[in-house]
Write an enzyme that holds these catalytic residues in place. Structure first.
Site, PDB file in Angstrom:
ATOM      1  N   THR A 161      18.480  19.373  43.086  1.00 27.98           N
ATOM      2  CA  THR A 161      17.540  18.706  42.182  1.00 27.98           C
ATOM      3  C   THR A 161      18.251  18.110  40.971  1.00 27.98           C
ATOM      4  OG1 THR A 161      15.781  20.228  42.847  1.00 27.98           O
ATOM      5  CG2 THR A 161      15.480  19.053  40.780  1.00 27.98           C
ATOM      6  N   ASP A 196      11.748  26.462  47.505  1.00 23.97           N
ATOM      7  CA  ASP A 196      12.345  25.190  47.908  1.00 23.97           C
ATOM      8  C   ASP A 196      13.832  25.128  47.583  1.00 23.97           C
ATOM      9  OD1 ASP A 196      12.429  24.920  45.196  1.00 23.97           O
ATOM     10  OD2 ASP A 196      11.214  23.103  45.095  1.00 23.97           O
ATOM     11  N   LEU A 197      14.366  26.167  46.936  1.00 25.90           N
ATOM     12  CA  LEU A 197      15.804  26.327  46.677  1.00 25.90           C
ATOM     13  C   LEU A 197      16.386  25.191  45.842  1.00 25.90           C
ATOM     14  CD1 LEU A 197      16.954  27.482  50.239  1.00 25.90           C
ATOM     15  CD2 LEU A 197      15.868  28.808  48.436  1.00 25.90           C
ATOM     16  N   CYS A 198      15.568  24.491  45.078  1.00 26.62           N
ATOM     17  CA  CYS A 198      16.032  23.362  44.259  1.00 26.62           C
ATOM     18  C   CYS A 198      16.744  22.321  45.104  1.00 26.62           C
ATOM     19  CB  CYS A 198      16.934  23.835  43.119  1.00 26.62           C
ATOM     20  SG  CYS A 198      16.070  24.781  41.859  1.00 26.62           S
ATOM     21  N   ASN A 199      16.259  22.126  46.319  1.00 27.35           N
ATOM     22  CA  ASN A 199      16.825  21.112  47.208  1.00 27.35           C
ATOM     23  C   ASN A 199      15.679  20.377  47.885  1.00 27.35           C
ATOM     24  OD1 ASN A 199      18.194  19.697  49.344  1.00 27.35           O
ATOM     25  ND2 ASN A 199      19.901  21.107  49.104  1.00 27.35           N
TER      26      ASN A 199
END
Length: 761
Positions: free
Chosen positions: A90, A368-371
């Site tokens: 992100t 969402d794992l910052c992806n």
């Protein structure tokens, strides 16, 4: 640190000189850890990897260029183009908001490869994808060395190949490698300065566990782009004059001194020196760490893949890129992203998995794992599904909401230098024992049908004035007309594409779900506002208003078009036929929706009100009867509060502000229902029931409707599944009293529905 006094390096005291010497030594050792020759690279210490990205972008955005006029007379200023890989973190994706010359998301490695071409082409086609200006002054291509979601490792030769390209546009582009995930368990080799990225972002806590510190490795031949940034902080300048004639001189002797604003975190940097020593003593080198973690991850992958339910269904859905292979450190890192599924194909809530893992002292990352790009790619989520999930309550890191048939997040297992085969066996045993029987469930999708009559209370009344847009939640104190075609103003407007003449749909234009219509019955207008993310243009109005009833004289447009010329025939999927609409002739309305949605469109009103699709064949008069009591208790009474269970309805303001909405509220809108009702079960727990209202199809004035009792979850639920799985019911009224909602001064003979009414089913 316990034996020495360390001072601020921006001084010449003995303690300061000691700090400076130690920091310089650790800076050199850290570069050597990455095989980066200090003659060709420098290391800038920052707070974290994200701060390293921001340092680069802010410098590029303000890179000074000659402000002259081009051949066509246009003023040329600093213009930034940005390209990024879809699997970027992100913090990389956010750079696009500063790219005024355009931005592009490369959706695959193949697309990047086709962009980095080996031979020059014609000048007119020498442009970058997504470029919106005729030219740009500087560009940035960023991508991760390793996906922080799936662990797939991307090619490291792109920066060198881009630098060697003969394209004029490529010569203006710098490269940024996000090595935060890659460098944690793999050797990062920058020994070839011609093939190395211009800028490399690293995170030291991901490698060593301590300290919380980041770094930006800068290729010296590319450093000029950073040193000309306008901002300067303490320690980066030689002299500053504060007057009406400001002046300053930057430090130029050492690159990092001109970029490290303020006092550097010298205690953390000294801690980094200790971490380098401990890492070498424990693990030898990153090459050895890579071999160790690669073997463990292959073991974990094969054992999780082998877990199956008694009926043969896999327990774990593992998201593996086709180009990656577990056991091959060049293509796959020590990460496994997965979801747990039941024997009937339903997904386990991530919150359930995480809570169970915590109880067993197992540490997972979920959400969402910052992806965002990697997640949508792995789960097959379309843009409209992402925005639908957002309106249903899914947020970054959300672990407790399932919408439709696809998960909204994943669970991730990461292995490191300290991981052991026993850790792998323990985790596999945990998954097998907890979820391998095929018997677990999140909750029942549909509660058992109750044979006894139910007494329910109307919690909320909901209409959808503009097709595909957000719901309007009718205020508690406002009665609402139940017209022969359904609830008044429900799905009475739509947005029409001005080029194709088609009705805009959510799947083609996901931003529709961020448009908020409201019915102002007192002023008799339809008011439309927007989610804050769409309020980008300074010329965009805060809202627009359209009369609910437009007099004939107002239908004449400013350019002389009459009502007949503004009537269009459009194809209506919900009716499977054509429908006539009255197209708005207001330029202000067309401009408002066009700017908000990025598509040339305007508002239109259906001439014939829309009702639910035709009733199913063989409609029986013996169907279940649902009766609404016309009387209602005062909205302020205690029973009304109890009927809500403490949950208030949520209008557009909650979604505009970004506040999390209660799950029942979000689900009702997700399923596009018109009435949310509550009841109490035999132990006093609150139960929810949703109803979608249709037209009057019976001689006694009763309405056709679909009604379903369900748990508050959007799992396996969509508007389409609600319509096909909900039983058809006959909706009528009892007791005396009729009224009007939109036109209190007239008696239309319509029944009314409102919050607080008792319903018997």
């Amino acid at each position: 640190m316990s034996n020495n006094l360390l001072g601020n390096p921006h001084s010449e005291s003995r303690s300061s000189r000691l700090s400076t010497a130690k920091v310089d030594d650790i800076r050199k050792r850290t570069l050597e850890f990455f095989h980066a020759d200090p003659r060709h690279f420098d290391l800038v210490f920052v707070m974290n990897a994200t701060a390293a990205v921001k340092l680069v972008v802010e410098a590029l955005k303000h890179f000074p260029v000659p402000k002259t006029r081009g051949h066509d007379g246009e003023f040329i200023g600093p213009r930034l183009w940005f390209g990024h890989h879809i699997e970027s973190h992100t913090s990389i994706v956010g750079v696009r908001e500063l790219a005024d010359a355009g931005q592009h998301c490369f959706e695959s490695d193949a697309e990047v490869e086709s962009w980095i071409r080996p031979a020059p082409c014609k000048e007119e086609s020498d442009r970058c994808p997504g470029q919106v200006s005729k030219t740009f002054q500087v560009g940035l291509f960023a991508y991760p060395g390793q996906s922080n979601m799936t662990g797939r490792r991307l090619p490291l030769n792109w920066p060198g190949r881009l630098r060697q390209s003969e394209y004029a546009a490529h010569q203006k582009i710098f490269t940024l490698l996000d090595a935060a995930a890659l460098a944690s368990t793999a050797p990062l080799d920058l020994s070839d300065r011609d093939a190395a990225p211009d800028f490399t972002a690293v995170s030291f806590y991901k490698i060593f566990g301590f300290p919380d510190l980041g770094g930006l490795i800068v290729r010296r031949e590319s450093a000029h782009i950073l040193t000309q940034r306008p901002y300067f902080g303490g320690g980066t300048v030689e002299m500053v004059v504060c007057s009406d004639q400001p002046w300053h001189s930057r430090k130029i002797d050492r690159l990092h001194e001109s970029l490290e604003d303020g006092t550097i975190p010298f205690h953390s940097i000294i801690g980094l020196g200790c971490a380098l020593d401990s890492h070498r003593q424990l693990y030898g080198s990153q090459e050895q760490v890579s071999r160790h973690t690669t073997g463990l991850t292959a073991m974990l992958y094969h054992q999780l893949s082998a877990l199956k339910h008694p009926n043969g269904t896999r327990v774990c859905m593992i998201y593996q890129d086709p180009a990656a292979q577990y056991g091959n450190s060049k293509t796959q890192g020590p990460i496994i992203a997965f979801n747990i599924q039941s024997d009937d194909g339903r997904w386990l809530r991530l919150s359930v998995l995480e809570n169970a893992a915590n109880e067993h002292h197992i540490h997972l990352r979920t959400g969402d794992l910052c992806n965002p790009g990697g997640l949508t790619k792995a789960l097959g989520l379309e843009p409209w599904e992402c925005i639908r999930n957002y309106t249903a309550g899914v947020r970054c890191g959300c672990r407790n909401i399932l919408v439709g048939s696809k998960p909204s997040g994943v669970a991730r297992v990461s292995l490191g230098a300290m991981s052991t085969p026993q850790d792998v066996q323990r985790f596999v045993a945990f998954i097998h024992q907890q979820y391998g029987s095929g018997k677990w469930i999140n909750h029942p999708l549909t509660p058992p049908i109750q044979s006894a009559p139910l007494e329910l209370r109307i919690h909320s009344v909901i209409v959808y004035p503009i097709r595909g847009c957000c719901a309007y939640w009718v205020p508690d104190d406002e009665p609402w007309n139940a017209t022969p075609t359904g609830l008044q103003w429900d799905r009475q407007w739509c947005l029409i594409h001005l080029q194709t003449g088609e009705i805009l749909k959510q799947k083609q234009v996901p931003r529709l779900m961020l448009v908020h219509p409201e019915i102002d019955s007192r002023r008799q207008v339809l008011r439309v506002t927007l989610h804050r993310s769409l309020m980008r243009s300074s010329i965009l109005a805060q809202c627009v208003e359209v009369p609910l009833y437009e007099p004939e004289e107002k239908i004449i447009s400013p350019i002389g078009r009459n009502r007949e010329n503004s009537i269009r025939e459009v194809w209506d999927d919900s009716r499977c036929s054509t429908a006539q609409v009255l197209l708005s002739q207001s330029p202000e309305i067309a401009s408002f929706f066009t700017a908000a949605l990025g598509i040339s469109c305007t508002l239109a009103k259906f001439i014939q009100p829309l009702s639910l699709p035709e009733p199913p064949e063989g409609l029986s008069e013996q169907m279940r009867q649902v009766t609404v009591c016309r009387g209602v208790e005062s909205p302020g009474s205690g029973s009304d509060v109890d009927s809500r269970g403490g949950i208030a309805p949520s209008g557009p303001a909650s979604l505009i502000s970004g506040r999390h909405r209660p799950r029942p509220i979000a689900l009702a809108e997700t399923l596009r229902v018109n009435v949310a009702l509550t009841s109490k079960d035999w132990v006093g727990d609150q139960k929810w029931h949703f109803l979608r209202m249709g037209a009057t199809l019976f001689e006694d004035g009763c309405h056709l409707a679909r009604m379903k009792s369900m748990e508050i979850t959007a799992e396996m639920q969509t508007p389409e599944t609600f319509a096909t799985t909900s039983p058809v019911v006959k909706l009528g009224w009892t007791n005396s009293g009729k009224g009007m909602a939109a036109d209190p001064g007239e008696d239309s003979g319509c029944e009314v529905i409102r919050t607080g009414q008792v319903v018997h089913a």
